[in-house]
Design a protein around this motif. Sequence first.
Motif, PDB file in Angstrom:
ATOM      1  N   PRO A  43      20.011  28.869-147.929  1.00 50.17           N
ATOM      2  CA  PRO A  43      21.173  28.311-147.194  1.00 50.17           C
ATOM      3  C   PRO A  43      22.207  27.610-148.077  1.00 50.17           C
ATOM      4  N   TRP A  44      22.606  28.235-149.193  1.00 48.74           N
ATOM      5  CA  TRP A  44      23.524  27.577-150.126  1.00 48.74           C
ATOM      6  C   TRP A  44      24.747  28.408-150.464  1.00 48.74           C
ATOM      7  N   THR A  45      25.850  27.703-150.713  1.00 48.39           N
ATOM      8  CA  THR A  45      27.058  28.322-151.259  1.00 48.39           C
ATOM      9  C   THR A  45      27.539  27.444-152.411  1.00 48.39           C
ATOM     10  N   PHE A  46      27.741  28.044-153.574  1.00 49.56           N
ATOM     11  CA  PHE A  46      28.215  27.320-154.748  1.00 49.56           C
ATOM     12  C   PHE A  46      29.677  27.705-154.960  1.00 49.56           C
ATOM     13  N   VAL A  47      30.571  26.737-154.787  1.00 45.04           N
ATOM     14  CA  VAL A  47      31.989  27.018-155.005  1.00 45.04           C
ATOM     15  C   VAL A  47      32.370  26.509-156.393  1.00 45.04           C
ATOM     16  N   VAL A  48      32.749  27.440-157.254  1.00 44.75           N
ATOM     17  CA  VAL A  48      33.100  27.122-158.641  1.00 44.75           C
ATOM     18  C   VAL A  48      34.616  27.022-158.734  1.00 44.75           C
ATOM     19  N   VAL A  49      35.126  25.830-159.015  1.00 45.45           N
ATOM     20  CA  VAL A  49      36.578  25.623-159.069  1.00 45.45           C
ATOM     21  C   VAL A  49      37.024  25.492-160.518  1.00 45.45           C
ATOM     22  N   LYS A  50      37.884  26.431-160.948  1.00 45.22           N
ATOM     23  CA  LYS A  50      38.445  26.403-162.312  1.00 45.22           C
ATOM     24  C   LYS A  50      39.943  26.102-162.278  1.00 45.22           C
ATOM     25  N   ASP A  51      40.613  26.484-161.176  1.00 46.88           N
ATOM     26  CA  ASP A  51      42.063  26.331-161.036  1.00 46.88           C
ATOM     27  C   ASP A  51      42.473  24.848-161.139  1.00 46.88           C
ATOM     28  N   PRO A  52      43.303  24.505-162.171  1.00 43.88           N
ATOM     29  CA  PRO A  52      43.662  23.086-162.377  1.00 43.88           C
ATOM     30  C   PRO A  52      44.335  22.457-161.155  1.00 43.88           C
ATOM     31  N   ALA A  53      45.140  23.234-160.434  1.00 42.70           N
ATOM     32  CA  ALA A  53      45.841  22.679-159.267  1.00 42.70           C
ATOM     33  C   ALA A  53      44.840  22.322-158.163  1.00 42.70           C
ATOM     34  N   VAL A  54      43.879  23.206-157.949  1.00 37.36           N
ATOM     35  CA  VAL A  54      42.876  22.931-156.911  1.00 37.36           C
ATOM     36  C   VAL A  54      41.992  21.748-157.321  1.00 37.36           C
ATOM     37  N   LYS A  55      41.621  21.709-158.619  1.00 39.34           N
ATOM     38  CA  LYS A  55      40.848  20.553-159.102  1.00 39.34           C
ATOM     39  C   LYS A  55      41.602  19.252-158.816  1.00 39.34           C
ATOM     40  N   HIS A  56      42.907  19.283-159.063  1.00 41.37           N
ATOM     41  CA  HIS A  56      43.686  18.063-158.855  1.00 41.37           C
ATOM     42  C   HIS A  56      43.749  17.684-157.372  1.00 41.37           C
ATOM     43  N   GLN A  57      43.881  18.708-156.513  1.00 41.00           N
ATOM     44  CA  GLN A  57      43.885  18.406-155.067  1.00 41.00           C
ATOM     45  C   GLN A  57      42.539  17.794-154.644  1.00 41.00           C
ATOM     46  N   ILE A  58      41.457  18.323-155.213  1.00 42.61           N
ATOM     47  CA  ILE A  58      40.122  17.774-154.914  1.00 42.61           C
ATOM     48  C   ILE A  58      40.060  16.315-155.354  1.00 42.61           C
ATOM     49  N   ARG A  59      40.598  16.050-156.564  1.00 37.76           N
ATOM     50  CA  ARG A  59      40.613  14.682-157.071  1.00 37.76           C
ATOM     51  C   ARG A  59      41.380  13.750-156.122  1.00 37.76           C
ATOM     52  N   GLU A  60      42.518  14.231-155.624  1.00 41.01           N
ATOM     53  CA  GLU A  60      43.319  13.382-154.735  1.00 41.01           C
ATOM     54  C   GLU A  60      42.552  13.033-153.451  1.00 41.01           C
ATOM     55  N   VAL A  61      41.916  14.042-152.869  1.00 40.85           N
ATOM     56  CA  VAL A  61      41.126  13.784-151.658  1.00 40.85           C
ATOM     57  C   VAL A  61      40.028  12.761-151.960  1.00 40.85           C
ATOM     58  N   ILE A  62      39.297  12.986-153.050  1.00 42.98           N
ATOM     59  CA  ILE A  62      38.140  12.127-153.346  1.00 42.98           C
ATOM     60  C   ILE A  62      38.576  10.701-153.690  1.00 42.98           C
ATOM     61  N   GLU A  63      39.619  10.564-154.501  1.00 47.06           N
ATOM     62  CA  GLU A  63      40.033   9.207-154.866  1.00 47.06           C
ATOM     63  C   GLU A  63      40.556   8.433-153.654  1.00 47.06           C
ATOM     64  N   GLU A  64      41.255   9.155-152.777  1.00 45.63           N
ATOM     65  CA  GLU A  64      41.767   8.503-151.562  1.00 45.63           C
ATOM     66  C   GLU A  64      40.606   7.984-150.716  1.00 45.63           C
ATOM     67  N   GLU A  65      39.615   8.848-150.478  1.00 47.33           N
ATOM     68  CA  GLU A  65      38.477   8.457-149.650  1.00 47.33           C
ATOM     69  C   GLU A  65      37.610   7.425-150.370  1.00 47.33           C
ATOM     70  N   GLU A  66      37.437   7.605-151.687  1.00 54.63           N
ATOM     71  CA  GLU A  66      36.578   6.691-152.432  1.00 54.63           C
ATOM     72  C   GLU A  66      37.154   5.276-152.449  1.00 54.63           C
ATOM     73  N   GLU A  67      38.465   5.175-152.536  1.00 52.59           N
ATOM     74  CA  GLU A  67      39.063   3.835-152.527  1.00 52.59           C
ATOM     75  C   GLU A  67      38.723   3.140-151.207  1.00 52.59           C
ATOM     76  N   ILE A  68      38.835   3.912-150.120  1.00 52.80           N
ATOM     77  CA  ILE A  68      38.491   3.338-148.816  1.00 52.80           C
ATOM     78  C   ILE A  68      36.999   3.001-148.771  1.00 52.80           C
ATOM     79  N   ASN A  69      36.161   3.898-149.332  1.00 49.04           N
ATOM     80  CA  ASN A  69      34.721   3.639-149.359  1.00 49.04           C
ATOM     81  C   ASN A  69      34.413   2.330-150.071  1.00 49.04           C
ATOM     82  N   TYR A  70      34.969   2.182-151.268  1.00 43.69           N
ATOM     83  CA  TYR A  70      34.676   0.997-152.071  1.00 43.69           C
ATOM     84  C   TYR A  70      35.191  -0.259-151.387  1.00 43.69           C
ATOM     85  N   MET A  71      36.382  -0.121-150.767  1.00 44.84           N
ATOM     86  CA  MET A  71      37.020  -1.288-150.183  1.00 44.84           C
ATOM     87  C   MET A  71      36.406  -1.677-148.848  1.00 44.84           C
TER      88      MET A  71
END
Lengths: 282, 282
Positions: B127-155
Amino acid sequence: MFFLSPGLVAVICAFILWIFDRKRRETQARAEARPRVEEDLKDSTDLQQVEEDADDVEEPEENVEHIPFIHTRYSEKEMVKRSQEFYELLNKRRSIRFISNEQVPMEVIDNVIKAAGTAPSGAHTEPWTFVVVKDPAVKHQIREVIEEEEEINYMRRMGHRWVADLRKLRTNWIKDYLDDAPVLILIFKQVHGFTAKGKKKVHYYNEISVSIACGILLAALQNAGLVTVTTTPLNCGPRLRALLGRPAHEKLLMLLPVGYPSKEATVPHFTRKSLDQIMVTV
Amino acid sequence: MFFLSPGLVAVICAFILWIFDRKRRETQARAEARPRVEEDLKDSTDLQQVEEDADDVEEPEENVEHIPFIHTRYSEKEMVKRSQEFYELLNKRRSIRFISNEQVPMEVIDNVIKAAGTAPSGAHTEPWTFVVVKDPAVKHQIREVIEEEEEINYMRRMGHRWVADLRKLRTNWIKDYLDDAPVLILIFKQVHGFTAKGKKKVHYYNEISVSIACGILLAALQNAGLVTVTTTPLNCGPRLRALLGRPAHEKLLMLLPVGYPSKEATVPHFTRKSLDQIMVTV
């Protein structure tokens, strides 16, 4: 206004009660049939209290020092070769339910558990206990508990669909390997730990962390030339925990019977999904 | 014989229906109140529908053939040596948050994911899917989502205790490695699958199975000379799933940034528990 004989009233009431009771039993059956990652391994004490008491955990005393990381770098050619060989080694791993009673070197068991203990864990809590059972009498007691509960699982709790899915793999509730295997490894997750002062210390993501450690353990066993089958004895957690004298904050996650395959060992003839079925590249 | 007005019949029926409905709602409330491991990783679409539709799953069509198992047996001396070397290799693994932007050979990424795909899974559902992200633009979008949520998590979400525990490890919500690492591997668990006819197929123990696969993936990366850090981006699952166009029955379990360590990579100076702290022999 119209007339109802007492007989007719009784029949209507009986009918309504029958519908109500059937509905209730259906709901219950659905609830029991649900395969749950946690539920079946759940102990009488549950996570509620840990969560409530989380504020009792001590503040960390110190800021951990950071040191340079030493990395072993291989050439690209070596990396490809190593990764290919590791895949080929692990691809030979199968879940083996026919285990010989031949003894295995205990130094190997120590090493595979040390390897499992290198797994990452939430906030480095290392929330695992590996109970290695060699004593034939204790193995047999474990078998009795599991077969008793498994028979009930197959007969009542699992639902016909799950039983049908497993029948394909010829799994049933007779577990010879629990007596035969020279070693049983029972893996417990610690739902919380304790600080030096005896206060509760939260174990974040303990189930995921311990499952990762089990993945490493399976790789280590395969690398060492031993076989096992990954089992999650449904509803046996509390009884096995008590039998082995483990504390209440430890919950059984998995049981691995470990040894050499018996001469007649067979495996279901299935294939694994191909890389393009499990990997997506973006 | 006695009389019942239509009104009285209606009142009796209404009372019986009320009891029935209260009972049903109680059962439902109990089911919802249960603590769940994957609560925090949960998506907006949940398991409810899968469970309701479980009866739609097809019967297995065939009894899988069983074949002899071929085992590679090593001498005891070899077993001890192999298990010792495997432990030493894995003991060098550390969670690395400082990753170089240097590219890695994609053949190695293919091989480590193939290795992860050899993990056992409940009723061989894989029951697994491994999504391999190499595209710099997509990596950056992932970073934006995570940092936004993580800031709220930490705070707000995590509570001061958890934040304090992680501060020891100098974790925070700035994740340079999400841009830097040449490859991000996002691991999704499939909470159910589909049969050949497009009907839903239950995935028993999907979270444990996928976590085991991640354990094997971590071992494979270490064996190949790559580094990573095991992350479980809190509350980011639904947004990242949508960003990557994954279907609703796939839920994010883990995200691994993969690459070589950067020159300045440091790690917290901690030790692992010793064997006698994690193993009990019976």
